[in-house]
Design a protein around this motif. Structure first.
Motif, PDB file in Angstrom:
ATOM      1  N   SER A  79      -0.429  43.911 -41.296  1.00 18.93           N
ATOM      2  CA  SER A  79      -0.672  44.706 -42.509  1.00 18.93           C
ATOM      3  C   SER A  79       0.599  44.868 -43.333  1.00 18.93           C
ATOM      4  CB  SER A  79      -1.231  46.078 -42.131  1.00 18.93           C
ATOM      5  OG  SER A  79      -2.418  45.959 -41.389  1.00 18.93           O
ATOM      6  N   PHE A  80       1.694  45.238 -42.664  1.00 20.30           N
ATOM      7  CA  PHE A  80       2.950  45.437 -43.382  1.00 20.30           C
ATOM      8  C   PHE A  80       3.486  44.131 -43.959  1.00 20.30           C
ATOM      9  CE2 PHE A  80       3.805  49.355 -40.569  1.00 20.30           C
ATOM     10  CZ  PHE A  80       3.222  50.189 -41.517  1.00 20.30           C
ATOM     11  N   SER A  81       3.277  43.017 -43.230  1.00 16.32           N
ATOM     12  CA  SER A  81       3.757  41.724 -43.725  1.00 16.32           C
ATOM     13  C   SER A  81       2.996  41.295 -44.972  1.00 16.32           C
ATOM     14  CB  SER A  81       3.619  40.656 -42.632  1.00 16.32           C
ATOM     15  OG  SER A  81       4.451  40.945 -41.534  1.00 16.32           O
ATOM     16  N   LEU A  82       1.677  41.499 -44.974  1.00 11.99           N
ATOM     17  CA  LEU A  82       0.893  41.186 -46.173  1.00 11.99           C
ATOM     18  C   LEU A  82       1.348  42.047 -47.347  1.00 11.99           C
ATOM     19  CD1 LEU A  82      -2.659  40.910 -44.571  1.00 11.99           C
ATOM     20  CD2 LEU A  82      -1.342  39.031 -45.561  1.00 11.99           C
ATOM     21  N   GLY A  97       6.071  36.595 -40.716  1.00 12.71           N
ATOM     22  CA  GLY A  97       5.612  37.696 -39.879  1.00 12.71           C
ATOM     23  C   GLY A  97       4.097  37.775 -39.837  1.00 12.71           C
ATOM     24  N   ALA A  98       3.464  37.543 -40.983  1.00 15.50           N
ATOM     25  CA  ALA A  98       2.001  37.568 -41.044  1.00 15.50           C
ATOM     26  C   ALA A  98       1.396  36.403 -40.258  1.00 15.50           C
ATOM     27  CB  ALA A  98       1.536  37.520 -42.499  1.00 15.50           C
ATOM     28  N   ILE A  99       2.023  35.214 -40.322  1.00 10.57           N
ATOM     29  CA  ILE A  99       1.518  34.056 -39.586  1.00 10.57           C
ATOM     30  C   ILE A  99       1.483  34.351 -38.089  1.00 10.57           C
ATOM     31  CG2 ILE A  99       2.039  31.681 -38.876  1.00 10.57           C
ATOM     32  CD1 ILE A  99       3.167  31.184 -41.642  1.00 10.57           C
ATOM     33  N   ILE A 100       2.603  34.854 -37.566  1.00  6.76           N
ATOM     34  CA  ILE A 100       2.680  35.127 -36.131  1.00  6.76           C
ATOM     35  C   ILE A 100       1.721  36.248 -35.752  1.00  6.76           C
ATOM     36  CG2 ILE A 100       4.204  35.824 -34.255  1.00  6.76           C
ATOM     37  CD1 ILE A 100       6.532  34.682 -35.947  1.00  6.76           C
ATOM     38  N   ALA A 101       1.694  37.297 -36.566  1.00  5.85           N
ATOM     39  CA  ALA A 101       0.871  38.463 -36.235  1.00  5.85           C
ATOM     40  C   ALA A 101      -0.613  38.134 -36.287  1.00  5.85           C
ATOM     41  CB  ALA A 101       1.196  39.610 -37.194  1.00  5.85           C
ATOM     42  N   ALA A 123      -3.774  43.748 -47.575  1.00  2.00           N
ATOM     43  CA  ALA A 123      -3.037  44.569 -46.614  1.00  2.00           C
ATOM     44  C   ALA A 123      -3.797  45.850 -46.294  1.00  2.00           C
ATOM     45  CB  ALA A 123      -1.646  44.896 -47.158  1.00  2.00           C
ATOM     46  N   GLY A 124      -4.351  46.481 -47.323  1.00  3.33           N
ATOM     47  CA  GLY A 124      -5.126  47.699 -47.104  1.00  3.33           C
ATOM     48  C   GLY A 124      -6.423  47.435 -46.355  1.00  3.33           C
ATOM     49  N   VAL A 125      -7.105  46.337 -46.708  1.00  4.60           N
ATOM     50  CA  VAL A 125      -8.370  46.007 -46.042  1.00  4.60           C
ATOM     51  C   VAL A 125      -8.141  45.689 -44.570  1.00  4.60           C
ATOM     52  CG1 VAL A 125     -10.243  44.311 -45.964  1.00  4.60           C
ATOM     53  CG2 VAL A 125      -9.454  45.203 -48.166  1.00  4.60           C
ATOM     54  N   VAL A 126      -7.112  44.913 -44.279  1.00  7.42           N
ATOM     55  CA  VAL A 126      -6.817  44.537 -42.893  1.00  7.42           C
ATOM     56  C   VAL A 126      -6.416  45.763 -42.081  1.00  7.42           C
ATOM     57  CG1 VAL A 126      -5.199  43.249 -41.434  1.00  7.42           C
ATOM     58  CG2 VAL A 126      -6.243  42.143 -43.406  1.00  7.42           C
ATOM     59  N   ALA A 127      -5.582  46.628 -42.659  1.00  8.72           N
ATOM     60  CA  ALA A 127      -5.156  47.836 -41.944  1.00  8.72           C
ATOM     61  C   ALA A 127      -6.343  48.728 -41.624  1.00  8.72           C
ATOM     62  CB  ALA A 127      -4.129  48.591 -42.779  1.00  8.72           C
ATOM     63  N   THR A 128      -7.291  48.802 -42.557  1.00 11.13           N
ATOM     64  CA  THR A 128      -8.481  49.636 -42.333  1.00 11.13           C
ATOM     65  C   THR A 128      -9.428  48.987 -41.324  1.00 11.13           C
ATOM     66  OG1 THR A 128      -8.323  50.450 -44.609  1.00 11.13           O
ATOM     67  CG2 THR A 128     -10.435  50.749 -43.474  1.00 11.13           C
ATOM     68  N   GLY A 129      -9.596  47.673 -41.416  1.00 13.10           N
ATOM     69  CA  GLY A 129     -10.558  46.995 -40.558  1.00 13.10           C
ATOM     70  C   GLY A 129     -10.122  46.859 -39.122  1.00 13.10           C
ATOM     71  N   LEU A 130      -8.800  46.739 -38.896  1.00  7.20           N
ATOM     72  CA  LEU A 130      -8.314  46.536 -37.527  1.00  7.20           C
ATOM     73  C   LEU A 130      -8.047  47.873 -36.849  1.00  7.20           C
ATOM     74  CD1 LEU A 130      -5.886  43.501 -37.911  1.00  7.20           C
ATOM     75  CD2 LEU A 130      -8.139  43.543 -36.857  1.00  7.20           C
ATOM     76  N   ARG A 131      -9.097  48.563 -36.521  1.00  6.83           N
ATOM     77  CA  ARG A 131      -8.957  49.826 -35.784  1.00  6.83           C
ATOM     78  C   ARG A 131      -8.960  49.477 -34.305  1.00  6.83           C
ATOM     79  NH1 ARG A 131      -9.529  53.870 -39.291  1.00  6.83           N
ATOM     80  NH2 ARG A 131     -10.624  53.500 -41.227  1.00  6.83           N
ATOM     81  N   THR A 132      -7.770  49.214 -33.771  1.00  2.00           N
ATOM     82  CA  THR A 132      -7.653  48.728 -32.402  1.00  2.00           C
ATOM     83  C   THR A 132      -6.774  49.640 -31.583  1.00  2.00           C
ATOM     84  OG1 THR A 132      -5.850  47.322 -33.138  1.00  2.00           O
ATOM     85  CG2 THR A 132      -8.019  46.323 -33.024  1.00  2.00           C
ATOM     86  N   VAL A 133      -6.779  49.394 -30.289  1.00  2.00           N
ATOM     87  CA  VAL A 133      -5.984  50.184 -29.355  1.00  2.00           C
ATOM     88  C   VAL A 133      -4.756  49.390 -28.971  1.00  2.00           C
ATOM     89  CG1 VAL A 133      -5.961  51.295 -27.092  1.00  2.00           C
ATOM     90  CG2 VAL A 133      -8.039  51.319 -28.486  1.00  2.00           C
TER      91      VAL A 133
END
Length: 502
Positions: free
Chosen positions: A351-354, A389-393, A458-468
């Motif tokens: 998210s931060f890389s995007l 960073g986004a590629i690796i992440a 970046a906002g969409v990915v951060a919201t969608g990836l609600r992970t542990v």
């Protein structure tokens, strides 16, 4: 009263922690796999500078030169998912070596090409070999290195070389063409393929899905046909626009086949692509981030090349230096990105890389009509740091928590996203730069759109990836955090030593 000694606990010792250091053999395995990925990445750009000279030598027209790129892009993107799944079923090492052999033989054919047909055949076979090498190489990497610091480091090195290969190809293509001729660009790939093929068999071990379900032929046909049609349409539109009849027909056909693929997969007993996997948030939103980071970065590099050479009248050598700095920035990012991921996790890094990539691309709006080399160099280099960073992440996000028997499919999705991203950006946005009455205004429009899309993503990915978050820094969904049945069944010794294992 019977006293039960606590002996059962001793029978089920905890699994040893995954190692966090690369052994000597692991380094060699990583070197071989990364060399193969670097070779394929090099092939994407090494020929670009040589195309005019190649055309004069072989008698290729301008439209024929476009096919020198499209002939490679079609099979390399269209067959990725199919070959990734075949490797899962019949052996990743076997398919990887076969892909290297095809790629090396095709590069030799392209080197020795005596007419346009021979050259384009060689390019198409190179793309077919790449479609085998990329997903099998990535799945061998993710099955060789366990989740955690080792996989983070391995994907960091792989991502760095992937990004660096494209830049090195641009510089090496011009140098080789000027000194040794265009055939040396294809000869370089021949030598690289032979070197990797000679080393790989002694280092790589075979891995495949334990049981061999029947290959989903209808699914393979529809997804491969759909991807081929879309890649043809987009790559042709980059040269001729979307008004051509064949482009429009290919677009409609591609969309129709991919819809048919979704229907087929929902009914298949052993689907090529598991729809539950596609519904994983890590897979869906991770690949969305990957698609945006690749497509927007390639588009920005394309329009910056036009800006530097046609607006600022910078030489080809000077333009190469700008992107050379960008390549060095990518190398630095490859060293530090895994450490960042280890601290804040793959989801946050993605998210931060995007977001960072979008903001640094937005800084390019400050480019002037008569100056801007230093701003372009700084902004595209910093954007590339975030891009890597986004590629690796996104690779870690998509493949984490996926069982080994499905790693070929997961990495096939990752690399398909990569190939589609590399193909889709320039046709959809790059034409804005060339269609505008002022190239300078067109470049600014593309930059603004690319920056906005990345910031929104970046906002969409951060919201969608609600992970542990796991302690190792890798992130898994709550469901994936539970022990899998496959993992339990793969350890007979553990099953026997459990208290219930009579």
């Amino acid at each position: 009263m019977a006293i039960h000694p606590p002996a059962q606990e001793a029978l089920t010792p905890p699994a040893p922690p995954a190692p966090d250091r690369l052994t000597g053999r692991a380094r060699l395995v990583l070197l071989v796999l990364c060399a193969a990925q670097f070779m394929v990445s090099l092939d994407f750009s090494v020929l670009n500078v040589a195309l005019p000279v190649l055309g004069d030598d072989l008698g290729l027209s301008r439209s024929g030169l476009q096919w020198a790129i499209t002939a490679f892009a079609l099979p390399s993107g269209g067959f990725l998912l199919l070959f990734g799944r075949i490797a899962d079923l019949y052996g990743r090492r076997r398919m990887f070596l076969a892909g290297l052999a095809v790629f090396g033989a095709a590069s030799l054919l392209a080197t020795l090409a005596w007419n346009p047909a021979a050259f384009l055949t060689g390019r198409a076979l190179q793309g077919l070999g790449a479609a085998v090498i990329v997903p099998t190489g990535m799945s061998l990497l993710t099955t060789t290195f366990p989740e955690g610091p080792l996989r983070d480091r391995a994907l960091g090195i792989s991502g760095t070389l992937l990004s660096l290969g494209f830049t090195v190809g641009m510089v090496a293509g011009g140098t080789l063409t000027d000194t040794l001729g265009w055939r040396s660009t294809m000869g370089l790939l021949t030598v690289a393929a032979v070197a990797v093929l000679a080393t790989a068999p002694a280092l790589l071990t075979e891995s495949r899905t334990p049981d061999r379900p029947r290959l989903d032929i209808p699914g393979a046909a529809t997804v491969t046909g759909g991807l081929l049609a879309l890649i043809y349409a987009l790559s042709t539109a980059a040269e001729h626009g979307f008004g051509r009849g064949d482009v429009q027909i290919a677009l409609v056909l591609g969309v129709a086949l991919l819809i048919a693929f979704a229907v087929v997969e929902s009914r298949a007993r052993t689907p090529l692509v598991s729809l539950p996997m596609l519904r994983r948030r890590t897979v869906a939103f991770g690949n969305l981030g990957g698609l945006l980071t690749f497509s927007m970065m390639t588009t920005v590099v394309f329009v910056l090349t036009l800006y530097l050479q046609e607006v600022l009248d910078l030489s080809a050598f000077g333009t190469g230096l700008v992107f050379g700095v960008q390549g060095l920035a990518s190398v630095v990012a490859g060293v530090y990105a895994p450490k960042v991921i280890g601290r804040i996790g793959a989801r946050r890094t993605l998210s931060f890389s995007l977001l960072g990539q979008g903001l640094f691309i937005a800084a390019l709006l400050g480019l002037g009509a008569d100056s801007g080399v230093w701003l372009a160099t700084a902004a595209v280099s910093l954007a590339s740091v975030c891009h890597l960073g986004a590629i690796i992440a996104y690779g870690l996000t998509v493949t984490s928590g996926v069982p080994n028997e499905e790693q070929g499919l997961a990495t096939g999705l990752v690399t398909t996203t990569q190939q589609v991203g590399l193909t889709v950006g320039i046709p959809l946005l790059g034409v804005i730069a060339t269609a505008d009455s002022s190239l300078y205004d067109g470049v600014r429009t593309v930059v603004a759109v690319a920056a906005a899309l990345l910031i929104v993503a970046a906002g969409v990915v951060a919201t969608g990836l609600r992970t542990v978050s796991s302690p190792a820094g890798a992130e898994t969904s709550p469901a994936a955090a539970k022990p899998s049945l496959a993992a339990a069944e793969s350890s007979p010794a553990a099953a026997k030593s459990s208290p219930s294992g009579d």
